[in-house]
Design a protein around this motif. Sequence first.
Motif, mmCIF file in Angstrom:
data_model
loop_
_atom_site.group_PDB
_atom_site.id
_atom_site.type_symbol
_atom_site.label_atom_id
_atom_site.label_comp_id
_atom_site.label_asym_id
_atom_site.label_seq_id
_atom_site.Cartn_x
_atom_site.Cartn_y
_atom_site.Cartn_z
ATOM 1 N N SER A 153 34.501 40.459 43.239
ATOM 2 C CA SER A 153 34.587 39.338 44.177
ATOM 3 C C SER A 153 34.981 38.061 43.446
ATOM 4 N N LYS A 154 34.347 37.808 42.317
ATOM 5 C CA LYS A 154 34.624 36.595 41.550
ATOM 6 C C LYS A 154 36.054 36.577 41.038
ATOM 7 N N ARG A 155 36.484 37.705 40.527
ATOM 8 C CA ARG A 155 37.855 37.802 39.992
ATOM 9 C C ARG A 155 38.889 37.548 41.084
ATOM 10 N N GLU A 156 38.689 38.166 42.239
ATOM 11 C CA GLU A 156 39.615 37.985 43.349
ATOM 12 C C GLU A 156 39.578 36.551 43.876
ATOM 13 N N ALA A 157 38.387 35.977 43.932
ATOM 14 C CA ALA A 157 38.222 34.627 44.478
ATOM 15 C C ALA A 157 38.989 33.585 43.679
ATOM 16 N N LEU A 158 39.044 33.756 42.362
ATOM 17 C CA LEU A 158 39.613 32.731 41.491
ATOM 18 C C LEU A 158 41.052 33.012 41.066
ATOM 19 N N LYS A 159 41.664 34.034 41.613
ATOM 20 C CA LYS A 159 43.005 34.416 41.184
ATOM 21 C C LYS A 159 44.008 33.273 41.280
ATOM 22 N N ILE A 160 44.078 32.641 42.426
ATOM 23 C CA ILE A 160 45.069 31.576 42.641
ATOM 24 C C ILE A 160 44.725 30.353 41.799
ATOM 25 N N ASN B 91 40.700 24.517 49.989
ATOM 26 C CA ASN B 91 39.661 23.714 49.340
ATOM 27 C C ASN B 91 39.259 24.360 48.015
ATOM 28 N N PRO B 92 40.087 24.238 46.991
ATOM 29 C CA PRO B 92 39.800 24.906 45.713
ATOM 30 C C PRO B 92 38.516 24.414 45.054
ATOM 31 N N GLU B 93 38.228 23.120 45.152
ATOM 32 C CA GLU B 93 37.025 22.576 44.517
ATOM 33 C C GLU B 93 35.767 23.208 45.104
ATOM 34 N N SER B 94 35.764 23.368 46.408
ATOM 35 C CA SER B 94 34.609 23.976 47.071
ATOM 36 C C SER B 94 34.428 25.427 46.639
ATOM 37 N N VAL B 95 35.514 26.160 46.556
ATOM 38 C CA VAL B 95 35.435 27.567 46.158
ATOM 39 C C VAL B 95 34.943 27.682 44.720
ATOM 40 N N ILE B 96 35.454 26.856 43.830
ATOM 41 C CA ILE B 96 35.000 26.876 42.434
ATOM 42 C C ILE B 96 33.504 26.625 42.359
ATOM 43 N N GLU C 105 30.684 29.365 41.137
ATOM 44 C CA GLU C 105 29.854 29.040 39.972
ATOM 45 C C GLU C 105 28.363 29.052 40.294
ATOM 46 N N SER C 106 28.039 28.785 41.543
ATOM 47 C CA SER C 106 26.622 28.686 41.921
ATOM 48 C C SER C 106 26.043 29.999 42.435
ATOM 49 N N GLU C 107 26.909 30.950 42.766
ATOM 50 C CA GLU C 107 26.453 32.226 43.328
ATOM 51 C C GLU C 107 26.688 33.367 42.345
ATOM 52 N N ILE D 140 33.504 45.556 50.742
ATOM 53 C CA ILE D 140 32.796 44.296 50.986
ATOM 54 C C ILE D 140 33.054 43.335 49.826
ATOM 55 N N GLN D 141 32.944 43.824 48.610
ATOM 56 C CA GLN D 141 33.217 42.976 47.443
ATOM 57 C C GLN D 141 34.648 42.444 47.479
ATOM 58 N N LYS D 142 35.569 43.313 47.870
ATOM 59 C CA LYS D 142 36.980 42.912 47.952
ATOM 60 C C LYS D 142 37.181 41.876 49.054
ATOM 61 N N ALA D 143 36.535 42.066 50.197
ATOM 62 C CA ALA D 143 36.662 41.127 51.312
ATOM 63 C C ALA D 143 36.137 39.751 50.923
ATOM 64 N N ILE D 144 35.022 39.714 50.221
ATOM 65 C CA ILE D 144 34.463 38.440 49.767
ATOM 66 C C ILE D 144 35.469 37.717 48.885
ATOM 67 N N GLY D 145 36.031 38.437 47.925
ATOM 68 C CA GLY D 145 37.021 37.830 47.040
ATOM 69 C C GLY D 145 38.263 37.368 47.778
#
Length: 227
Positions: A214-221, A197-202, A206-208, A182-187
């Motif tokens: 999840s955070k590490r995977e989300a921000l990789k790109i 939409n990189p701005e939205s993801v950032i 930052e707010s969650e 689940i953590q991996k899927a979120i990321g």
Amino acid sequence: MADIYIRQLVEWMNQHRNEENAKAMKKYMRDQFDFLGIRAPQRNALLREFLKEHGKPRLEELPQMVLALWELPEREFQYIALTLLEKDVKKLSDEHLPLAETLVVTKSWWDTVDPLSTNIIGTILKKHPKWIEHYTRKWIQSDHMWLQRTAILFQLKYKKETDEQLLYQYIRMCKDSREFFIQKAIGWALREYSKTNPESVISFVESEHLAPLSKREALKIIKKHES
């Protein structure tokens, strides 16, 4: 007719067993499934040969054949079932969603759940959006990890057509899960959406309070582009 087709397919694939490969493939999948030992390039080539001689299953026979392949012990047959579904994915309708749901919860692991979520279920729901709420809400609220993963990932290829509000809502509902998948899927879902939409993801990250994975995977790109 369907039984004969499946029997011929099984006989064809069995002729190409490789026990050494099978042991390695089973080990890689944590000993959860048996294998014929036929790696993806050869499996795809063999299936192409078989389809050239015997043809694709008719759409009305496809669910029966897919379920029959799903029952077989060797994992390659589940991969073949997915390939057959993907070949006809443009013809699949909302009537095939219960079948896809059954496949998600049967012999579940990332190697079948992910293509089901992103290639098959995602495609069907995109064509029939009126069913998104009905199915994905049920999945995300279930206690079934793989159904929850499906609800998070089904929009993975939607790009600009992603329902951002729905994606973020489902992530919030699962963000405290300790399940690796689940953590991996979120990321993964956030990382893919960050291409659109990189701005939205950032802002969302930052707010969650997301799990570190999840955070590490989300921000990789995003971080790659910043470096």
